[in-house]
Enzyme design. Sequence first.
Site, PDB file in Angstrom:
ATOM      1  N   HIS A   1      67.318  58.473   4.686  1.00 51.00           N
ATOM      2  CA  HIS A   1      66.992  58.502   6.057  1.00 51.00           C
ATOM      3  C   HIS A   1      66.643  57.103   6.634  1.00 51.00           C
ATOM      4  O   HIS A   1      67.166  56.696   7.807  1.00 51.00           O
ATOM      5  CB  HIS A   1      65.585  59.288   6.163  1.00 51.00           C
ATOM      6  CG  HIS A   1      64.950  59.014   7.368  1.00 51.00           C
ATOM      7  ND1 HIS A   1      65.419  59.706   8.617  1.00 51.00           N
ATOM      8  CD2 HIS A   1      64.069  58.183   7.970  1.00 51.00           C
ATOM      9  CE1 HIS A   1      64.627  59.163   9.663  1.00 51.00           C
ATOM     10  NE2 HIS A   1      63.772  58.411   9.193  1.00 51.00           N
TER      11      HIS A   1
ATOM     12  N   GLN B   1      68.461  25.116   7.174  1.00 49.30           N
ATOM     13  CA  GLN B   1      66.975  24.972   6.814  1.00 49.30           C
ATOM     14  C   GLN B   1      66.408  24.182   7.752  1.00 49.30           C
ATOM     15  O   GLN B   1      66.608  23.842   8.835  1.00 49.30           O
ATOM     16  CB  GLN B   1      67.104  24.406   5.342  1.00 49.30           C
ATOM     17  CG  GLN B   1      67.629  25.210   4.425  1.00 49.30           C
ATOM     18  CD  GLN B   1      66.936  26.621   4.123  1.00 49.30           C
ATOM     19  OE1 GLN B   1      65.794  26.616   4.371  1.00 49.30           O
ATOM     20  NE2 GLN B   1      67.634  27.590   3.515  1.00 49.30           N
TER      21      GLN B   1
ATOM     22  N   ASP C   1      69.568  41.091   6.979  1.00 43.31           N
ATOM     23  CA  ASP C   1      69.497  42.029   5.766  1.00 43.31           C
ATOM     24  C   ASP C   1      67.994  42.017   5.436  1.00 43.31           C
ATOM     25  O   ASP C   1      67.284  41.075   5.894  1.00 43.31           O
ATOM     26  CB  ASP C   1      70.258  41.366   4.623  1.00 43.31           C
ATOM     27  CG  ASP C   1      69.395  40.229   4.225  1.00 43.31           C
ATOM     28  OD1 ASP C   1      68.964  40.186   2.943  1.00 43.31           O
ATOM     29  OD2 ASP C   1      69.496  38.963   4.700  1.00 43.31           O
TER      30      ASP C   1
ATOM     31  N   ASP D   1      71.349  26.718  -1.466  1.00 45.30           N
ATOM     32  CA  ASP D   1      70.561  25.992  -0.572  1.00 45.30           C
ATOM     33  C   ASP D   1      69.364  25.619  -1.349  1.00 45.30           C
ATOM     34  O   ASP D   1      68.906  26.166  -2.304  1.00 45.30           O
ATOM     35  CB  ASP D   1      70.185  26.581   0.828  1.00 45.30           C
ATOM     36  CG  ASP D   1      69.736  28.089   0.500  1.00 45.30           C
ATOM     37  OD1 ASP D   1      69.050  28.507   1.796  1.00 45.30           O
ATOM     38  OD2 ASP D   1      69.727  28.636  -0.444  1.00 45.30           O
TER      39      ASP D   1
ATOM     40  N   ASP E   1      74.517  36.748  -1.659  1.00 44.76           N
ATOM     41  CA  ASP E   1      73.708  35.437  -1.423  1.00 44.76           C
ATOM     42  C   ASP E   1      73.878  34.609  -2.722  1.00 44.76           C
ATOM     43  O   ASP E   1      74.603  34.831  -3.538  1.00 44.76           O
ATOM     44  CB  ASP E   1      72.201  35.864  -1.233  1.00 44.76           C
ATOM     45  CG  ASP E   1      71.680  36.356  -2.523  1.00 44.76           C
ATOM     46  OD1 ASP E   1      70.341  36.314  -2.563  1.00 44.76           O
ATOM     47  OD2 ASP E   1      72.212  36.838  -3.369  1.00 44.76           O
ATOM     48  N   SER E   2      73.257  33.309  -2.533  1.00 38.48           N
ATOM     49  CA  SER E   2      73.654  32.458  -3.573  1.00 38.48           C
ATOM     50  C   SER E   2      72.852  32.580  -4.605  1.00 38.48           C
ATOM     51  O   SER E   2      73.238  31.720  -5.776  1.00 38.48           O
ATOM     52  CB  SER E   2      73.417  30.819  -3.016  1.00 38.48           C
ATOM     53  OG  SER E   2      71.870  30.972  -2.627  1.00 38.48           O
ATOM     54  N   GLY E   3      71.955  32.961  -4.869  1.00 39.47           N
ATOM     55  CA  GLY E   3      70.975  33.161  -6.113  1.00 39.47           C
ATOM     56  C   GLY E   3      69.856  32.367  -5.711  1.00 39.47           C
ATOM     57  O   GLY E   3      68.901  32.133  -6.588  1.00 39.47           O
ATOM     58  N   GLY E   4      69.846  31.492  -4.798  1.00 35.36           N
ATOM     59  CA  GLY E   4      68.858  30.247  -4.610  1.00 35.36           C
ATOM     60  C   GLY E   4      67.432  30.784  -4.324  1.00 35.36           C
ATOM     61  O   GLY E   4      66.328  30.521  -4.971  1.00 35.36           O
ATOM     62  N   PHE E   5      67.348  31.973  -3.447  1.00 30.69           N
ATOM     63  CA  PHE E   5      65.895  32.632  -3.203  1.00 30.69           C
ATOM     64  C   PHE E   5      65.587  32.972  -4.535  1.00 30.69           C
ATOM     65  O   PHE E   5      64.111  32.838  -4.865  1.00 30.69           O
ATOM     66  CB  PHE E   5      66.163  33.546  -2.279  1.00 30.69           C
ATOM     67  CG  PHE E   5      64.751  34.301  -1.724  1.00 30.69           C
ATOM     68  CD1 PHE E   5      64.676  35.696  -2.019  1.00 30.69           C
ATOM     69  CD2 PHE E   5      63.848  33.443  -1.051  1.00 30.69           C
ATOM     70  CE1 PHE E   5      63.381  36.227  -1.824  1.00 30.69           C
ATOM     71  CE2 PHE E   5      62.704  33.953  -0.561  1.00 30.69           C
ATOM     72  CZ  PHE E   5      62.372  35.511  -0.889  1.00 30.69           C
TER      73      PHE E   5
ATOM     74  N   GLY F   1      65.392  29.975   5.383  1.00 30.10           N
ATOM     75  CA  GLY F   1      63.873  29.435   5.262  1.00 30.10           C
ATOM     76  C   GLY F   1      62.883  30.141   6.168  1.00 30.10           C
ATOM     77  O   GLY F   1      61.889  29.570   5.977  1.00 30.10           O
TER      78      GLY F   1
END
Lengths: 435, 402
Positions: B347, B202, B279, B159, B105-109, B229
């Site tokens: 599991h 978004q 994910d 984003d 992922d971009s790191g944005g979150f 989003g």
Amino acid sequence: MAGGRMQLELSRVVQGRSRLGVLKGLGRTGQHSLEVPGCLLYTHFGTVPHLTQDTLHTLRNLPSVTQVTLSNIAEHQEVLEEFKDGFRKFAGLHDTVVYCSLHDPATLCPTGYTTNKTVSVWGSGGRIELTVAKFMALQKTVQPDWYQSMADGETWQNSTSRKRVRKSVDRTLAHLDECLLVHQKSQELDGVEVFGVVEGGDILEERVRSARETAKRPVAGFCLDGLQTASMDQRLRTQLITAVNKELPEDKPRLLQGVGRPDEVLACVEAGVDLFESFFPFQVTERGCALCFSFDISPDPERAGRAPPEVLELSEEKDAAGDTKQNGDLNHDDQTQMTSFEINLKDKRYQDDFRPLVEGCGCYCCKNHQRAYLHHLLVTNELLAGVLLMIHNTSHYHGFFSALREALAKDKLDLLKTRVLRAGAQQMEREEQDG
Amino acid sequence: MASLARRALSVASPLTLRIVAECPVTKARVCDLILPHCTVNTPVFMPVGTQGTLKGITVDQLEDLGCQICLGNTYHLGMRPGPDLIEKANDLHGFMNWKRNLLTDSGGFQMVSLVELSEVTEEGVKFKSPYDGKEILLSPEKSISIQNSLGSDIMMQLDDVVSSTVTGPRVEEAMHRSVRWLDRCIAANKNPHKQNLFAIIQGGLNSKLRKACLDEMTKRDVPGFAIGGLSGGEEKDDFWRMVTLSTDHLPREKPRYLMGVGYAVDLVVCVALGCDMFDCVFPTRTARFGSALVPWGSLQVKQKQYAKDFQPIDPDCQCPTCKRHSRAYLHALFKSDTAAMHHVTIHNISYQLTLMRSVRQSIMEGRFPEFIQSFMKRMFPSRDQYPSWTVDALASVNITLQ
């Protein structure tokens, strides 16, 4: 006595003391064997620390004997009683011999709780007091293949008085006699082996007395207690073990509790010890370190006279980091101090070191990962660090024992000692100086 | 003829989507997603290995569970050990020794959810590093640069992330900026022939904004689209409407990745709404607390009631944990060793991957609607306990829950 079939077959006795052989007739069906000198497989509640079956079985040649401890098990007595079919089945252990000890060798218990009739273990919920009756009830529930009898080994502190040491010998013998009485009457323990426990602190006469008396009882072998790494220096330990072993029958195995450092193992094998507990790789893992000392005794003319690369590395690291131990201080409380048999992967120097932990090591970790990755996992507190280090350290440690047996077979013990001890040489010098 | 053209294009493209089956009732599809390291069968759940490791599980164990793609986190890995070191290690695949696919992922979150004092400007996101207090700017160019060093098979655009509970002009601003940042990301990608850059739709919970975003972003020639989003605490009633709106307007022949979704019920419903990839940290995170995922919900292994329960977590489960260990053993082991966590993690990953495999199988065999019915029945004690949003969402794709 309804004993088992445990038999020690010695193939060599080197210089009158170091023994090489096989412990046969292990397990309920007597099918398993364990080479000596050797070590047991250290577990927490039947699980090798950090490892599940898949990760455990990346290791070849694991010891056939799994060690479980009452300090982990005692609090689960009720559950096991309801389960009925014994600990091995409960833990999903297949095809292994289960040996049950009293304490976990990796942790020193608080002292002051032992009485004439009881010893205590510490579970996750706190202290659990054991009488012989409860101890034996536990054994009947656990259904190990072999266990040590209840013992009072609280003599490892420097300040233990002679009177206290004497008491520990007396109590341990009394416990042993009581255990054996119950054992003989118990059908559930038919075929199960019992080891007597030799105590005596650091007092020679008490050690001899304990050994002599214990040897009179119908036990399959002997645990040597109260000699833990933290309790005394190796010179004294060797002296005491040598004296003890003189009193014990040659054809019964001797298991030394609480000692695991490679240099100590070598010295104790030379004093006539057969079996060790393999908690040392776990301790190394917990401090984020990897075992890397050499135990290579193969004839290689190019290597002779040249220090193996790991040794040079270790010297550098020691110079950079300063002394790993304080001068003259054995540091009884901290078994977690780094030794010179390992590298500290949290050290910045491994950040971009793309070599395996140990060149030529065939373990899963060394075949698949690099020091830089382990360093990253440790710095970021990732669980995988423990898994990979445990795999490597276990593999390395058992490789060491394998080399030890080979060295005894081929009269190369001195060469092995040179290899292994060169790393710890500076350490031992300091110990000797302090007497 | 069309397929020949598609195949010719795919030689240059590091991603090919082959649609294997489509559900005639719902919007679900089964695809083979051909990526540089191996083919990924969709619908797929991607476990999250944030810092270049999947929480106590070795790459061999992950492979044995059938995982074909997992996630790495640009923010975390960008901080430690950093892109330069990973490049030296033969990219993230080499560093963790994972031979199959990786998505970063971009790191944005993380920028928004983890760090204090992050300030968003047109340039990028400014924030204070938690490790040395230095001010860092994560721009679209910087994010793509790090991801290029990580060498992931799928990269996400940077984003402008806004919480799904935020309303007002900020949402619109973020949507437009995300489009502009998408273009900057596309321009900054040094490895378009090896690494796939996905756009992230978004627009918050506003249909108009979402639609506008979809219209704009689908004009760009990216190999795949993510629906972003969402999954941030918004009402489920709003959530599913945005998901289905998005899949309605995303191209059929490109993969749809719904970010941050991982609860079993959400997965099944969103597959029905047309999503291919998912994910979530939930299954692996909850495992470490002793929470085991099962077809009827979850089982808290550490609870007293399991102390004497001698069955496996799920008697029908074929994972290594269930084949060997009981609830009672795991319950006790949690008091003694970290391996207990690993058992449950294995599991849970197995549960998620098996669920997706079953979904896929049922779609291929034309019985996905029946699958949904029995799935819901197993998961909830009774019909009136079915969450209303699931009833509505599935009704929108022609499934009337019994």
